[in-house]
Design a protein around this motif. Sequence first.
Motif, mmCIF file in Angstrom:
data_model
loop_
_atom_site.group_PDB
_atom_site.id
_atom_site.type_symbol
_atom_site.label_atom_id
_atom_site.label_comp_id
_atom_site.label_asym_id
_atom_site.label_seq_id
_atom_site.Cartn_x
_atom_site.Cartn_y
_atom_site.Cartn_z
ATOM 1 N N LEU A 152 0.845 -1.208 0.000
ATOM 2 C CA LEU A 152 0.000 0.000 0.000
ATOM 3 C C LEU A 152 0.875 1.252 0.000
ATOM 4 O O LEU A 152 0.538 2.271 -0.607
ATOM 5 C CB LEU A 152 -0.891 -0.037 1.251
ATOM 6 N N HIS A 153 2.041 1.169 0.670
ATOM 7 C CA HIS A 153 2.927 2.330 0.793
ATOM 8 C C HIS A 153 3.587 2.727 -0.534
ATOM 9 O O HIS A 153 4.240 3.759 -0.597
ATOM 10 C CB HIS A 153 3.996 2.087 1.864
ATOM 11 N N ASN A 154 3.459 1.887 -1.543
ATOM 12 C CA ASN A 154 4.081 2.238 -2.822
ATOM 13 C C ASN A 154 3.125 2.907 -3.802
ATOM 14 O O ASN A 154 3.447 3.080 -4.978
ATOM 15 C CB ASN A 154 4.732 1.010 -3.462
ATOM 16 N N PRO A 180 -2.852 6.379 -1.932
ATOM 17 C CA PRO A 180 -3.406 5.146 -1.362
ATOM 18 C C PRO A 180 -4.940 5.096 -1.340
ATOM 19 O O PRO A 180 -5.513 4.019 -1.376
ATOM 20 C CB PRO A 180 -2.843 5.137 0.064
ATOM 21 N N PHE A 221 11.848 3.254 -2.068
ATOM 22 C CA PHE A 221 11.913 2.340 -0.927
ATOM 23 C C PHE A 221 10.641 1.518 -0.901
ATOM 24 O O PHE A 221 9.581 2.080 -1.049
ATOM 25 C CB PHE A 221 12.075 3.089 0.407
ATOM 26 N N PRO A 222 10.702 0.208 -0.706
ATOM 27 C CA PRO A 222 11.916 -0.615 -0.684
ATOM 28 C C PRO A 222 12.580 -0.700 -2.043
ATOM 29 O O PRO A 222 11.935 -0.445 -3.054
ATOM 30 C CB PRO A 222 11.382 -1.986 -0.250
ATOM 31 N N ARG A 226 13.987 -1.984 -5.535
ATOM 32 C CA ARG A 226 13.341 -2.938 -6.434
ATOM 33 C C ARG A 226 14.025 -3.047 -7.790
ATOM 34 O O ARG A 226 13.591 -3.811 -8.638
ATOM 35 C CB ARG A 226 11.881 -2.569 -6.612
ATOM 36 N N TYR A 238 1.413 9.731 7.963
ATOM 37 C CA TYR A 238 0.415 9.870 6.901
ATOM 38 C C TYR A 238 -0.912 9.269 7.357
ATOM 39 O O TYR A 238 -1.985 9.799 7.073
ATOM 40 C CB TYR A 238 0.921 9.161 5.641
ATOM 41 N N LEU A 252 1.587 4.565 8.325
ATOM 42 C CA LEU A 252 2.232 4.884 7.054
ATOM 43 C C LEU A 252 2.963 6.192 7.316
ATOM 44 O O LEU A 252 2.345 7.180 7.725
ATOM 45 C CB LEU A 252 1.192 5.058 5.944
ATOM 46 N N LEU A 312 6.363 6.638 0.909
ATOM 47 C CA LEU A 312 5.694 6.201 2.127
ATOM 48 C C LEU A 312 6.350 4.904 2.576
ATOM 49 O O LEU A 312 6.808 4.107 1.755
ATOM 50 C CB LEU A 312 4.214 5.905 1.853
ATOM 51 N N VAL A 313 6.367 4.688 3.890
ATOM 52 C CA VAL A 313 6.911 3.445 4.422
ATOM 53 C C VAL A 313 5.983 2.953 5.536
ATOM 54 O O VAL A 313 5.395 3.757 6.262
ATOM 55 C CB VAL A 313 8.372 3.646 4.890
ATOM 56 N N THR A 314 5.805 1.649 5.616
ATOM 57 C CA THR A 314 5.003 1.051 6.685
ATOM 58 C C THR A 314 5.902 0.725 7.854
ATOM 59 O O THR A 314 6.951 0.095 7.671
ATOM 60 C CB THR A 314 4.350 -0.260 6.188
#
Lengths: 386, 132
Positions: free
Chosen positions: A247-249, A253, B29-30, B32, B55, B77, B85-87
């Motif tokens: 979801l963060h990519n 969202p 990020f991450p 790829r 977020y 997030l 964004l990163v979890t």
Amino acid sequence: MTDVVIAGIGQTRVGEFWDISLRSLAVRAILAAIKDSGGLRPQALYAGNMLAANLSRQAHLGTLLADFSGLVGIEAETLEAAGASGAAALRQGYLAVASGLVDVALVVGVEKYTDVIGPEIEAALATTTDSDFEAIHGLTPTSQAALLMRRYQHEFDLPPNGLAEFVLTAHANGAGNPNAMYRKPLSREAYQKAEMVSEPLTLFDIAPNADGAAALILTRPNLLPKDFAHPLVRIAASASVSDTLGLHNRPEPLWFAAAQASVEQALKKAGLSREQIDLFEYYDAYSIYAALSLEAAGFAARGQGWKLAAEGAIGLQGKIPCATMGGLKARGNPGGATGVYQAVEATLQLRGQAGPNQIPKARCALIQALGGPAATAVTHVLTVAS
Amino acid sequence: MEIPRHWRLKQQRYSLVGEICPHCQVKIFPPRDVCPNCGGEANTPYTFSGRGEVYSYTTIYEAPAGFEDKAPYTVALVKLDEGPLVTAQLTDLGDTPVEIGMPVEMVTRRLRQDGDERGMLIYGYKFRPAMN
């Protein structure tokens, strides 16, 4: 493209069946669908399932199900696309028959949650997220929905209990579906008093994970028995679209881009406009997903999906009836079987066999299953064959 | 035991190492290896500052297996200053109420334990309220 019709449908009740195994559930749905088709013998089996390898220690499901339903020798495979697994299996069956390579395809969706209880189920569901960058942080699909709901509240003017109507409509419709897990209407008071699960998501915003199996027999119209017993339902379009798994990519969202694109493609292939759709079986695994799906499908503007429900547009008599047999929320959410249940229920509507929940003169149904937060979106259009 | 699966991610888990696309300069990020923005090949390492803002966030009470001893915990997030964004979990919150937009910074904490009491401790990034 050759016409593909739904010749047979079968489903078990959805619920917690401690005494029925994964394979038995599936076989019951398969035999019911074959019987409903007038005894057509499938040449290929496509099984939709999400978690059997995890929860029942059973992979290689397609072959197991062909074996135990007396179909040894036919082609048999499993499709997995998280919550869209059943819809992916339907698409595979559609492609096989439409291509002419298979005359009669059997599609079965099955999920068996109750072989395991508690935290193991949440951990299994979390494997459908990005394992290295989401699940490792303790994220689950439910908490992902909560993150989206919180952000939705922040960006749009969602009032307290603004998603209630999705849940109340689903439960009202579930009351008329003999196969639904919950067959009682839910009061607004009960909804408002629901236990918090993952703020701001409460227990009643979440469709219950449950056991169930549903099956379809697909064929071409010229292969049907001469005395075929039902009004003919055709698969007018099939579309499957992927998004980023994490979801963060996503740049936005709150926008289910794959859901949008798959609806767009399906309507175009079917040659239909939104105004011609008589019912929409959306993927209400969480009430917020119902809102986001209505927006992605183009029935509501961004941030306005909840209003459509609040105005009564999604009820059986509404402008765009949704979750007409209870949806995931009241029929229950049997994971990889859900997409096949949606097709079975839409077929009942188009045949005029939906009982007290019948949408008068229903001719076109849009059905959509999502894997994760629309990381996969599989959409089909079913129509009454003229 | 899943030692290699976690060991090979040490750069990401301990230092937020992603990538920068040499073609369009988007930070990833991450990592790829294929730029999600322009589709070009992208394998130039880039270390993120670890600063960002919330977020969205939620609290998990019914944790999945492997996280039961941590519940309840807050996941978020986080929008990094550099864009992505990163979890991640939020930590060291004390009495600080979490809000969307709250500035946070990366710290290294224990994420979970692999297996029983003799299992490997898996460390990685979490975010705490920014100190200044």
